[in-house]
Scaffold this active site. Structure first.
Site, PDB file in Angstrom:
ATOM      1  N   HIS A 188      42.681  35.821  39.917  1.00  0.00           N
ATOM      2  CA  HIS A 188      43.144  36.601  38.723  1.00  0.00           C
ATOM      3  C   HIS A 188      43.515  35.346  37.825  1.00  0.00           C
ATOM      4  O   HIS A 188      44.556  35.197  37.204  1.00  0.00           O
ATOM      5  CB  HIS A 188      44.354  37.418  38.734  1.00  0.00           C
ATOM      6  CG  HIS A 188      44.044  38.796  39.398  1.00  0.00           C
ATOM      7  ND1 HIS A 188      43.457  39.630  38.537  1.00  0.00           N
ATOM      8  CD2 HIS A 188      44.140  39.216  40.589  1.00  0.00           C
ATOM      9  CE1 HIS A 188      43.046  40.868  39.287  1.00  0.00           C
ATOM     10  NE2 HIS A 188      43.437  40.637  40.643  1.00  0.00           N
ATOM     11  N   ASN A 212      35.570  38.185  41.106  1.00  0.00           N
ATOM     12  CA  ASN A 212      36.292  39.293  40.183  1.00  0.00           C
ATOM     13  C   ASN A 212      37.575  38.682  39.767  1.00  0.00           C
ATOM     14  O   ASN A 212      38.247  38.022  40.454  1.00  0.00           O
ATOM     15  CB  ASN A 212      36.482  40.559  41.275  1.00  0.00           C
ATOM     16  CG  ASN A 212      35.443  41.163  41.762  1.00  0.00           C
ATOM     17  OD1 ASN A 212      34.919  41.277  42.742  1.00  0.00           O
ATOM     18  ND2 ASN A 212      34.518  41.782  40.761  1.00  0.00           N
ATOM     19  N   ASP A 267      40.202  45.470  49.414  1.00  0.00           N
ATOM     20  CA  ASP A 267      40.952  45.636  48.205  1.00  0.00           C
ATOM     21  C   ASP A 267      40.998  46.943  47.721  1.00  0.00           C
ATOM     22  O   ASP A 267      41.058  47.691  46.549  1.00  0.00           O
ATOM     23  CB  ASP A 267      40.348  44.999  46.882  1.00  0.00           C
ATOM     24  CG  ASP A 267      41.221  44.747  45.716  1.00  0.00           C
ATOM     25  OD1 ASP A 267      42.310  44.840  45.973  1.00  0.00           O
ATOM     26  OD2 ASP A 267      40.729  44.544  44.752  1.00  0.00           O
TER      27      ASP A 267
END
Ligand SMILES: [Zn+2]
Length: 377
Positions: A188, A212, A267
């Site tokens: 992130h 991601n 996840d």
């Protein structure tokens, strides 16, 4: 009491062979080739792989680890167990410090009981530009002291922290994590290539769901993806659900990192094992349609509804890994990340009897955890 599993195809780190194994007091005591020397429970030629190890999982069966609700957490663990996951880390999401601390101390009880293998903080020290399904209002500047207090709430069970290396205070927090025995994971993050290397040099060792919530690879701006992939110290998490990462990009990462540095994760969030509908992830509302979870507000992908058996099957059938490679990235390598590879992660004498029995199409036919059947084949 000893149990023999006979007529099996056994996946060991050396490859797949026809054979048998015995289990005593929850451990594997023999692994043999060919026909078993004594009668046992016949697996009729089915494949046996080590139980899956999932180091990034937010819940399932309607239960969400970030709430800290123990009964719901048990339901989530039970769901993933039926899908072959015998070791699981509970992942939180960005929340207030108070909420993270209270969920952590509640889930630490389940770690004490051996139901969970640890707790993972995903946030709150992550990038606003790459926050995905995390509440941007609750993101915080990394603070080693505050982080140390959160670790204390876990009574030794906090195992991983996902952090963005470029934030002020991040490198000190990564150093604190390493000193506390918490694995620092970069993710992130909107970091540059150089900032990512600084994070790894400070002690980060895992890439949280590569691709991601990271800037994409660019040939003049390699960014975190290139830095994480090429560094031998870093293990790469990948969500192999066919939604988060294209199989070609998964193959690319695997080709660079290899089986010893690649782990499949789910996840997974609360909707896993449930129908489509509306769920929550931390403070965010999530809508699940055709099994794909997205934020109601903005439409960002919000975790998955993946289970490890599906990730494993896709690794073989869609990505093209061999059975031995798929076993390594879904059991042994994640066990090594957690420092548990001496007791779990492969079918070997002395290790825990954590086993998944699969049929020819790689669907789960039985699951054993610590020598006890969860589902008997
Ligand atoms: Zn996550």
């Amino acid at each position: 009491m000893s149990l023999t599993l006979a007529d099996a195809r056994i996946a060991t780190p050396e490859g797949v062979h026809d054979g048998w194994l015995t289990i005593e007091d929850g451990r594997i005591t023999h692994v043999g080739h060919g026909p078993a020397p004594r009668t046992g429970h016949s697996l009729a030629g089915r494949l046996v792989v080590p139980g899956f190890v999932d180091i990034h999982n937010h819940g399932g069966a309607g239960g969400s680890f970030p709430t800290g609700e123990q009964d719901k957490a048990r339901d989530a663990v039970a769901l993933h167990e039926r899908h072959g996951t015998t070791t699981m880390v509970a992942s939180l999401v960005t929340g207030s410090v108070e909420d993270i601390a209270s969920a952590t101390s509640s889930l630490a009880d389940l770690c004490d009981d051996g139901i969970l293998a640890g707790i993972h903080f995903e946030g709150p020290y992550i990038s606003k530009a790459r926050c995905g399904a995390h509440d941007p209002k609750l993101l915080r500047r990394p603070d080693p002291g505050e982080f140390g207090e959160l670790v204390k709430a876990g009574r030794g069970h906090v195992r991983m922290l996902t952090i963005a290396a470029e934030l002020p205070g991040a490198l000190d927090t990564i150093r604190t994590a390493a000193a506390e025995g918490v694995i620092a994971a970069l993710g992130h993050s909107d970091a540059t290539y150089e900032q990512t290397i600084a994070g790894i040099d400070a002690g980060a060792r895992v890439a949280t769901h590569l691709y991601n919530a990271l800037p994409p690879l660019g040939h003049r701006t390699p960014g975190p993806i290139a830095a994480l992939l090429e560094d031998e110290r870093v293990t790469i998490e990948l969500i192999n659900d066919g939604v988060h990462v294209h199989p070609a990009m998964l193959r690319l990462a695997y080709t660079v990192a290899g089986p010893e540095r690649t782990v499949l994760i789910t996840d997974a969030m609360a909707a896993t094992g449930m129908g489509d509908g509306t769920y929550v992830l931390g403070s965010m509302e999530v809508s699940v349609k055709n099994g794909v979870a997205r934020l109601v507000e903005g439409g960002s992908i919000a975790g998955s509804t993946l289970t490890m058996d599906v990730a494993f099957r896709r690794a073989v059938q869609q990505v093209g890994l061999s059975l031995a490679e798929a076993v390594e990235v879904s059991s042994l390598t994640p066990a090594r990340v957690l420092g548990l590879d001496d007791t779990i992660g492969s079918i070997a004498v002395g290790k825990a009897a954590d086993l998944v029995v699969m049929n020819d199409s790689l669907e789960v036919a039985g699951v054993m955890r610590r020598g006890a059947w969860i589902t008997e084949p």
